[in-house]
Design a protein around this motif. Structure first.
Motif, PDB file in Angstrom:
ATOM      1  N   TRP A  22       0.763  -0.807  -0.306  1.00  0.00           N
ATOM      2  CA  TRP A  22       0.615   0.503  -0.260  1.00  0.00           C
ATOM      3  C   TRP A  22       1.017   1.368  -0.137  1.00  0.00           C
ATOM      4  O   TRP A  22       0.758   2.443  -0.606  1.00  0.00           O
ATOM      5  N   THR A  23       1.958   1.250   0.717  1.00  0.00           N
ATOM      6  CA  THR A  23       2.928   2.521   1.111  1.00  0.00           C
ATOM      7  C   THR A  23       3.483   2.443  -0.196  1.00  0.00           C
ATOM      8  O   THR A  23       3.513   3.845  -0.837  1.00  0.00           O
ATOM      9  N   ILE A  57       0.961   4.180  -2.812  1.00  0.00           N
ATOM     10  CA  ILE A  57       0.386   4.968  -3.541  1.00  0.00           C
ATOM     11  C   ILE A  57       1.219   6.133  -3.413  1.00  0.00           C
ATOM     12  O   ILE A  57       1.891   7.199  -4.424  1.00  0.00           O
ATOM     13  N   ALA A 105       2.151   6.109  -7.579  1.00  0.00           N
ATOM     14  CA  ALA A 105       0.834   6.847  -8.075  1.00  0.00           C
ATOM     15  C   ALA A 105       1.017   8.346  -7.640  1.00  0.00           C
ATOM     16  O   ALA A 105       0.813   8.829  -8.934  1.00  0.00           O
ATOM     17  N   LEU A 106       0.978   8.713  -6.927  1.00  0.00           N
ATOM     18  CA  LEU A 106       1.545  10.026  -6.513  1.00  0.00           C
ATOM     19  C   LEU A 106       2.738  11.089  -7.482  1.00  0.00           C
ATOM     20  O   LEU A 106       2.576  11.969  -8.587  1.00  0.00           O
ATOM     21  N   GLY A 158       9.652   3.988  -3.438  1.00  0.00           N
ATOM     22  CA  GLY A 158       8.261   3.839  -3.106  1.00  0.00           C
ATOM     23  C   GLY A 158       7.913   2.561  -4.406  1.00  0.00           C
ATOM     24  O   GLY A 158       7.451   1.376  -4.535  1.00  0.00           O
TER      25      GLY A 158
END
Length: 305
Positions: free
Chosen positions: A35-36, A39, A42-43, A286
């Motif tokens: 999840w981290t 995110i 995606a950002l 990420g």
């Protein structure tokens, strides 16, 4: 691994394949690291895509030249309209960080695709033909692997000249042996699987067996490696630009180039080096987190218990 299509148990194969991917998504949903990483990635992608609308100023704009002095550069929050300060060229640091995300994304994706395609081509030929073909290709791959990735990329970029395209090619070539060896190893494991032996018994040719059975069931580890390699590509792109091999104008918005020109301003404006370095670190972190989570989800033997 999912059962290859075209066999006597196509219905069961489809059900097993669906169950296999459902199991992967279930493990990813339960993994906080996935999840981290997702995110952060995606950002990063959204910022890169929407850079023209998010950045207050164009990529090469220098709207704050009047605020420049030889011994002082306005820092974070010191001038209205420039929340992260300005650089030595009078550019808005926030805008350059946003545009730099787009440059890093393009270089990372293109170079990884180049390495992925080249590596899969070599790995597929070696894994499908074996014997002397495998020996020749793998000795060539071993030669490439004997040179550190970054050193190989620097050498290729220096030969091709300081351009963004040269950086993409250099990073891609440095990644080719990784994908080639990984796909070849995966295909060698699948060659003795029951569905491959059954396909050969039915009289299917080498090309049909490779493209319809071996290759589709061997690309999983390669896809995972591509996700992890994107992190390395972002770092390598910044490193090559830092060394002056990325070409372009000095005020070009690219994280590695920003680090290069920040070296002379460390005493008066350390944020010029800290901010792009932080962007590189977070982005690579990420991609690494998500790639590791995907690897654990696709390989039950390596996932945490």
């Amino acid at each position: 691994m999912p059962v290859a299509p075209g066999g006597p148990e196509d219905g069961a194969g489809a059900r097993r394949s669906g169950s296999y991917w459902s199991d992967i998504f279930r493990r990813l949903r339960r993994n906080p690291g996935a999840w981290t990483g997702a995110i952060v990635v995606a950002l990063f992608v959204l910022v890169a895509i929407f850079a023209p609308w998010l950045a207050p100023y164009p990529e090469l704009a220098s709207p704050a030249r009047e605020h420049l002095t030889p011994t002082y550069l306005p820092g974070i929050g010191e001038i209205p309209g420039y929340p992260l300060g300005i650089d030595r060229f009078g550019g808005d640091v926030l805008s350059k960080l946003i545009w730099g995300a787009r440059a890093s994304l393009v270089i990372g994706i293109v170079s990884t695709l180049f390495g992925l395609v080249g590596g899969m081509l070599l790995g597929a030929i070696a894994g499908a033909f074996g014997k002397w073909v495998d020996t020749v290709i793998m000795r060539f791959v071993d030669i490439l692997l004997s040179v550190p990735n970054l050193l190989l990329a620097v050498s290729i970029a220096a030969i091709l000249g300081p351009t963004p395209l040269a950086v993409m090619i250099a990073i891609g070539v440095a990644q080719v042996p990784i994908f080639a060896r990984l796909l070849r190893s995966s295909m060698l494991q699948q060659r003795e699987a029951d569905y491959v032996l059954a396909a050969r018994t039915l009289g299917l040719g080498r090309g049909r067996v490779t493209m319809s059975h071996l290759l589709p069931n061997s690309v999983g580890p390669v896809i995972v490696q591509a996700t992890l390699t994107l992190a390395t590509a972002v770092i390598d792109a910044a490193a090559l630009s830092f060394l002056g091999l990325g070409g372009g104008r000095p005020e070009t918005a690219e994280w590695g180039r920003m680090l290069t020109y920040a070296q002379n301003e460390l005493a008066i404006a350390p944020q010029l080096a800290f901010l792009p370095g932080l962007c590189i670190m977070i982005t690579a972190f990420g991609f690494t987190l998500f790639g590791e989570a995907l690897r654990e989800a696709m390989d039950p033997r390596s996932r945490k218990r």
